[in-house]
Design a protein around this motif. Structure first.
Motif: not given
Length: 155
Positions: A30, A36, A60, A109-110
């Motif tokens: 993230p 993680w 995601e 976000e990722i």
């Protein structure tokens, strides 16, 4: 005198466990915290845990797929100002290293997604998630693991 609003907390979450043929687990890096995670997130109001898991996969990773069977249910007691909650982990099945190139991290976000051995994974995730990685064994045995605060519940 005005009352201060209580902070909103997401109490129920749903995640998806993906493995590769070598039984390594998929973890996401993230952008907003150092540890993680597996794919997943908060269950919204009026949303089932399995719908939340599918929605999170789309948000995601850009994956549009149903989740598999339930691997883990973890009851988490109130802690650090958070109310109690329930965590659901579903089987995502197998992905291969080549599949990672097709993942879409749309909202920032990722940062990345990688497969890790269980030993590596346990050093990269929060302790509660590390304990929940019993989901891998549940997947092998074809059962669902019941946990309390990340630890297998003894019956």
């Amino acid at each position: 005198m005005t009352a201060c609003p209580l902070p909103e907390h997401d109490t129920d979450t749903a995640g998806v466990l993906f493995r590769d043929r070598e039984d390594r687990v998929l973890l996401l890096e993230p952008s907003y915290k150092p540890t993680w995670e597996i794919p997943g997130g908060a269950v919204d109001a009026d949303e089932s845990p399995w719908a939340a898991a599918s929605r999170e996969l789309a948000e995601e990773l850009g994956l549009d797929r149903p989740v598999g069977r339930l691997l883990v249910v973890d009851y988490v007691r109130p802690q650090d100002g958070r109310p109690e909650g329930v965590v659901f982990i579903f089987d995502g099945g197998h992905l291969e290293e080549a599949d990672l190139a097709d993942l879409v991290f749309a909202d920032g976000e990722i940062l990345s997604a990688r497969f890790h051995t269980m030993e590596q994974a346990r050093t990269k995730v929060k302790p509660l998630l590390a304990a929940r990685l019993a989901a891998v064994e549940a997947a092998h045995q074809g059962v669902s693991a019941l946990c309390e605060d990340g630890r297998l519940a003894g019956f």
